[in-house]
Design an enzyme around this catalytic site. Structure first.
Site, mmCIF file in Angstrom:
data_model
loop_
_atom_site.group_PDB
_atom_site.id
_atom_site.type_symbol
_atom_site.label_atom_id
_atom_site.label_comp_id
_atom_site.label_asym_id
_atom_site.label_seq_id
_atom_site.Cartn_x
_atom_site.Cartn_y
_atom_site.Cartn_z
ATOM 1 N N HIS A 1 -1.916 25.047 -13.935
ATOM 2 C CA HIS A 1 -2.052 25.623 -12.586
ATOM 3 C C HIS A 1 -3.307 26.487 -12.559
ATOM 4 O O HIS A 1 -3.278 27.667 -12.902
ATOM 5 C CB HIS A 1 -0.791 26.439 -12.252
ATOM 6 C CG HIS A 1 -0.768 26.984 -10.851
ATOM 7 N ND1 HIS A 1 0.413 27.331 -10.218
ATOM 8 C CD2 HIS A 1 -1.761 27.264 -9.962
ATOM 9 C CE1 HIS A 1 0.147 27.793 -9.007
ATOM 10 N NE2 HIS A 1 -1.177 27.774 -8.832
ATOM 11 N N HIS B 1 -6.895 26.671 -10.097
ATOM 12 C CA HIS B 1 -7.752 26.168 -9.010
ATOM 13 C C HIS B 1 -9.189 26.329 -9.474
ATOM 14 O O HIS B 1 -9.635 27.463 -9.704
ATOM 15 C CB HIS B 1 -7.526 26.973 -7.731
ATOM 16 C CG HIS B 1 -6.101 26.959 -7.272
ATOM 17 N ND1 HIS B 1 -5.638 26.093 -6.313
ATOM 18 C CD2 HIS B 1 -5.020 27.684 -7.672
ATOM 19 C CE1 HIS B 1 -4.342 26.295 -6.117
ATOM 20 N NE2 HIS B 1 -3.937 27.253 -6.931
ATOM 21 N N HIS C 1 2.694 23.882 -4.321
ATOM 22 C CA HIS C 1 2.975 25.313 -4.365
ATOM 23 C C HIS C 1 4.211 25.555 -3.498
ATOM 24 O O HIS C 1 4.280 25.088 -2.353
ATOM 25 C CB HIS C 1 1.815 26.114 -3.778
ATOM 26 C CG HIS C 1 0.626 26.250 -4.676
ATOM 27 N ND1 HIS C 1 -0.009 25.186 -5.256
ATOM 28 C CD2 HIS C 1 -0.046 27.373 -5.086
ATOM 29 C CE1 HIS C 1 -1.027 25.640 -5.982
ATOM 30 N NE2 HIS C 1 -1.077 26.953 -5.901
ATOM 31 N N GLU D 1 6.167 30.918 -3.744
ATOM 32 C CA GLU D 1 5.237 31.961 -4.208
ATOM 33 C C GLU D 1 5.451 33.155 -3.276
ATOM 34 O O GLU D 1 6.004 34.168 -3.668
ATOM 35 C CB GLU D 1 3.789 31.446 -4.140
ATOM 36 C CG GLU D 1 2.724 32.488 -4.497
ATOM 37 C CD GLU D 1 1.276 32.001 -4.287
ATOM 38 O OE1 GLU D 1 1.068 31.014 -3.561
ATOM 39 O OE2 GLU D 1 0.354 32.636 -4.851
ATOM 40 N N ASP E 1 -4.034 30.473 -12.439
ATOM 41 C CA ASP E 1 -4.166 30.343 -10.970
ATOM 42 C C ASP E 1 -5.628 30.439 -10.521
ATOM 43 O O ASP E 1 -6.267 29.404 -10.329
ATOM 44 C CB ASP E 1 -3.285 31.363 -10.257
ATOM 45 C CG ASP E 1 -2.877 30.944 -8.838
ATOM 46 O OD1 ASP E 1 -3.176 29.794 -8.447
ATOM 47 O OD2 ASP E 1 -2.235 31.745 -8.133
HETATM 48 N N1 ADE Z 1 -5.278 28.521 -3.465
HETATM 49 C C1 ADE Z 1 -5.796 29.093 -4.562
HETATM 50 N N2 ADE Z 1 -4.887 29.867 -5.164
HETATM 51 C C2 ADE Z 1 -3.743 29.772 -4.436
HETATM 52 C C3 ADE Z 1 -2.453 30.323 -4.534
HETATM 53 N N3 ADE Z 1 -2.109 31.150 -5.532
HETATM 54 N N4 ADE Z 1 -1.550 30.015 -3.594
HETATM 55 C C4 ADE Z 1 -1.874 29.208 -2.595
HETATM 56 N N5 ADE Z 1 -3.070 28.657 -2.450
HETATM 57 C C5 ADE Z 1 -4.001 28.936 -3.362
HETATM 58 ZN ZN ZN Z 2 -2.179 28.294 -7.132
#
Ligand code: ADE
Ligand code: ZN
Length: 326
Positions: free
Chosen positions: A16, A18, A196, A199, A277
């Site tokens: 996970h 990005h 996702h 969260e 993340d």
């Molecule tokens: N895009 C990048 N990080 C994210 C996250 N933690 N939650 C949702 N979208 C994202």
């Molecule tokens: Zn994320």
């Protein structure tokens, strides 16, 4: 060896991350200069000072602004290369990277520019360090399903360059069912599916991601513990959760590291992994996430090995490759 050394040295997979969230302020400024893009911040320090978030949306606003400096294939290569170097230093042996094509195609950057730059960096890391990588294309959930379908269409010529699709961006108010049809199409195409969920959004979004999107892993998922039946289902079906502890602290899902529910998730029998993340924004790469959690919570060596094993078993590596690590 000390537990600290175990955490740093154990081979691990990251599931996970990005790639646009790995852009450090220094690189944002360097690319802005190279591409003559104007930034709203006067200096690296001023930009870093802006990294004080109150929730997911306040982070996303800055994250999308940071990504605006990415224009050429070389920019995507340089960003990915910098992350892979950090991952290699953390003994990451396999990484599954999210990328957000819509953030770039909206600005007139071609899909191929994005994916070719990232892919070339992944190939180099495999050759040089034996670090394997795979790409997961994310749909931005604040955009429409129609736009997601258009993005999938643009992606099809590059079908061999990514293994799956995900769903990210603003969670609240954008429930999984908004993307049920596009995910069904992706499943037909043989793509792996993640989203996702849970969260910032409610546990119900985790349930609908499973039932309506048919995802194989839940990204974050930390709010599942608010729903005992859902938690039991996730444990029984061994649905992996890609947990990102420092992200959860920075985005105020939990007030402080000691309040994080990582140990409770493990005690509930869930397949938990630790991930970074958006490490440039949340104050640490994957090993920093491990170190800070193990410092704050009563976690031991067995938990460390369990989560490292989980990271490989939950990966999209094929069975033979997984076996090397398990
Ligand atoms: N895009 C990048 N990080 C994210 C996250 N933690 N939650 C949702 N979208 C994202
Ligand atoms: Zn994320």
């Amino acid at each position: 060896a000390a537990l600290r050394d175990t955490l740093l040295q154990m081979p691990k997979a990251e599931l996970h991350m990005h790639i646009e969230g790995s852009l450090e302020p220094e690189l944002i400024f360097a690319l802005a200069e190279r591409n003559k893009v104007k930034l709203e911040y006067a200096s690296v320090e001023e930009l870093r000072t802006a990294y004080a978030f109150k929730d997911l949306q306040s982070f996303l606003d800055i994250y999308y602004a940071g990504a605006s400096v990415l224009l050429t294939e070389q920019d995507f290569y340089d960003m990915t290369r910098a992350y892979l170097q950090r991952a290699h230093a953390d003994n990451v042996r396999h990484t599954e990277l999210f990328f957000d094509p819509q953030t770039h195609t909206e600005r007139g950057v071609a899909f191929g520019t994005v994916v070719n730059g990232i892919d070339r960096a992944l190939q180099d890391a495999r050759k040089e360090w034996g670090l394997s990588g795979a790409l997961i294309m994310c749909f931005l959930r604040h955009l429409s399903e129609e736009e997601a379908f258009a993005t999938l269409e643009q992606a099809l010529p590059y079908r061999d360059k990514f293994v799956g699709v995900g769903l990210d961006s603003s969670e609240r108010g954008h429930p999984p069912e908004k993307f049920a049809r596009v995910f069904a199409r992706c499943k037909e195409l043989g793509l792996r599916l993640v989203a996702h969920a849970g969260e910032e959004g409610p546990p119900d979004y985790i349930r609908t991601a499973l039932d309506l999107l048919k995802v194989e892993r839940i990204d974050h998922g930390v709010r599942c513990l608010e729903d005992a039946e859902l938690t039991a289902r996730l444990a029984r079906d061994r649905v992996p959760l890609t947990v990102c502890p420092l992200s959860n602290i920075k985005l105020r899902v939990f007030d402080k590291v000691a309040d994080h529910n990582l140990l409770k998730l493990l005690d509930a029998g869930l397949v938990v992994t630790v991930n970074s993340d958006d490490p440039a924004y949340f104050g640490g790469y994957v090993n920093d996430n491990f170190l800070q959690m193990f410092e704050a919570l009563p976690l031991g060596r067995e938990h460390a090995y369990q989560m490292a094993r989980n990271s490989f078993s939950a990966s999209f590596l094929d069975a033979a490759e997984k076996q090397k690590y398990l």
